[in-house]
Write an enzyme that holds these catalytic residues in place. Sequence first.
Site, short mmCIF file in Angstrom:
data_model
loop_
_atom_site.label_atom_id
_atom_site.label_comp_id
_atom_site.label_asym_id
_atom_site.label_seq_id
_atom_site.Cartn_x
_atom_site.Cartn_y
_atom_site.Cartn_z
N ASN A 15 0.87 -1.18 0.00
CA ASN A 15 0.00 0.00 0.00
C ASN A 15 0.91 1.23 0.00
O ASN A 15 1.48 1.57 1.03
CB ASN A 15 -0.90 -0.03 1.24
CG ASN A 15 -1.73 1.24 1.37
OD1 ASN A 15 -1.84 2.01 0.42
ND2 ASN A 15 -2.30 1.46 2.54
N TRP A 16 1.01 1.84 -1.17
CA TRP A 16 1.94 2.98 -1.29
C TRP A 16 1.38 4.27 -0.69
O TRP A 16 2.09 5.28 -0.62
CB TRP A 16 2.26 3.24 -2.77
CG TRP A 16 3.22 2.26 -3.36
CD1 TRP A 16 3.98 1.34 -2.69
CD2 TRP A 16 3.52 2.11 -4.75
NE1 TRP A 16 4.74 0.63 -3.59
CE2 TRP A 16 4.49 1.08 -4.86
CE3 TRP A 16 3.08 2.74 -5.92
CZ2 TRP A 16 5.01 0.68 -6.10
CZ3 TRP A 16 3.59 2.34 -7.15
CH2 TRP A 16 4.55 1.32 -7.23
N LYS A 17 0.10 4.26 -0.36
CA LYS A 17 -0.55 5.48 0.17
C LYS A 17 -0.29 6.65 -0.78
O LYS A 17 -0.22 6.44 -1.99
CB LYS A 17 -0.05 5.76 1.60
CG LYS A 17 -0.16 4.52 2.47
CD LYS A 17 -0.04 4.78 3.94
CE LYS A 17 -0.17 3.46 4.69
NZ LYS A 17 -0.23 3.63 6.13
N HIS A 100 -9.65 1.45 4.51
CA HIS A 100 -8.36 1.61 5.19
C HIS A 100 -8.55 2.54 6.39
O HIS A 100 -9.36 3.47 6.34
CB HIS A 100 -7.31 2.17 4.23
CG HIS A 100 -5.95 2.17 4.85
ND1 HIS A 100 -5.51 3.19 5.67
CD2 HIS A 100 -4.96 1.26 4.82
CE1 HIS A 100 -4.30 2.89 6.11
NE2 HIS A 100 -3.93 1.72 5.60
N GLU A 102 -6.98 4.98 7.42
CA GLU A 102 -6.84 6.41 7.13
C GLU A 102 -8.11 6.96 6.48
O GLU A 102 -8.46 8.13 6.68
CB GLU A 102 -5.59 6.64 6.27
CG GLU A 102 -4.33 6.47 7.12
CD GLU A 102 -3.15 5.80 6.45
OE1 GLU A 102 -3.07 5.81 5.20
OE2 GLU A 102 -2.30 5.24 7.18
N GLU A 172 -5.89 -4.62 10.49
CA GLU A 172 -4.84 -3.62 10.71
C GLU A 172 -5.19 -2.80 11.96
O GLU A 172 -5.96 -1.84 11.86
CB GLU A 172 -4.74 -2.68 9.52
CG GLU A 172 -4.38 -3.37 8.21
CD GLU A 172 -3.75 -2.38 7.24
OE1 GLU A 172 -2.59 -2.59 6.86
OE2 GLU A 172 -4.39 -1.39 6.88
N GLY A 178 1.93 2.50 10.78
CA GLY A 178 2.90 3.58 10.65
C GLY A 178 3.54 4.00 11.96
O GLY A 178 4.18 5.06 12.04
N SER A 210 2.87 -1.84 10.52
CA SER A 210 4.32 -1.87 10.78
C SER A 210 4.97 -3.21 10.48
O SER A 210 5.86 -3.65 11.20
CB SER A 210 4.61 -1.43 12.23
OG SER A 210 4.17 -0.10 12.42
N GLY A 231 2.69 -0.99 4.36
CA GLY A 231 2.78 0.41 3.99
C GLY A 231 4.23 0.85 3.82
O GLY A 231 4.87 0.60 2.79
N GLY A 232 4.77 1.46 4.85
CA GLY A 232 6.12 2.05 4.78
C GLY A 232 7.19 1.14 4.20
O GLY A 232 7.99 1.55 3.35
P1 PGA Z 1 2.51 0.48 7.69
O1 PGA Z 1 1.09 0.69 6.97
O2 PGA Z 1 3.06 -0.83 7.18
O3 PGA Z 1 3.32 1.65 7.28
O4 PGA Z 1 2.22 0.42 9.16
C1 PGA Z 1 0.22 -0.39 6.76
C2 PGA Z 1 -1.05 0.10 6.13
O5 PGA Z 1 -1.48 1.22 6.41
O6 PGA Z 1 -1.67 -0.62 5.32
#
Ligand code: PGA
Length: 245
Positions: A15-17, A100, A102, A172, A178, A210, A231-232
Amino acid sequence: MMVQMSQRKPLFAANWKMHKTSAEATSFVRELLSGPMPDSSDYLIAASFTLLSGLRQVIGESPILLAAQNMFFEEQGAFTGEISPLQLKDIGVTHVIIGHSERRHIFGESDELLNKKLLACQNYGLIPVFCLGETSEERESGKAAETIKNQLSLGINGLNAATVENMIVAYEPVWAIGTGKTASPEQVEEMHHLLRQALPDTTRLLYGGSVKPDNSEILLTLPSVDGFLVGGAALDPATFRQIFQ
Ligand code: PGA
């Protein structure tokens, strides 16, 4: 390395956001495809809308699946700034992240809205990656289990059996996204077990929050984990590869 996996095919989703220009997206895919992508797993990239058409070309016939990170539920109309299932299908997108954290917490998306989006995925043949998870307050007040059970049942309300069998669910915990704090294997097992009781055997259940190369191996040994939403650590192709290899 002995890794015990479930019978469902593992899925590793990036997930590149709101990251990457088109040049950066292309170079990520080229680098990833320059190494082995064993067909024992599935791979998915969820990218910003502006990148999807270009990525469709670069990905070509490779095993990478392409996802949007959000969509609206209507096919067309006066919805400035939104994107429709029809528009995603039109450019060859097959998957969409729905719900998600966010989207839920920064943009205030409700369970009711997410249910409409999941129904729209069903109507247009898009495969949802449906995200859910509790906040730290919900966990601390003993409401984590109730929260995710509600999010799941409200989200999938009215979906037909085939959609639920094919969809992907990502647990999640909001406090792990994050933050560098990963849920413990026991926490993941407990929550996945609850979700699994409400889902058919075929539905893949991912963990996200994470995930990094140094914690992915242990989490992948859990029988309830069918892969990750990353994500990251999925912004760099070498790090993403370390997670699935
Ligand atoms: P993260 O994000 O790996 O940076 O914690 C995961 C996500 O939001 O899907």
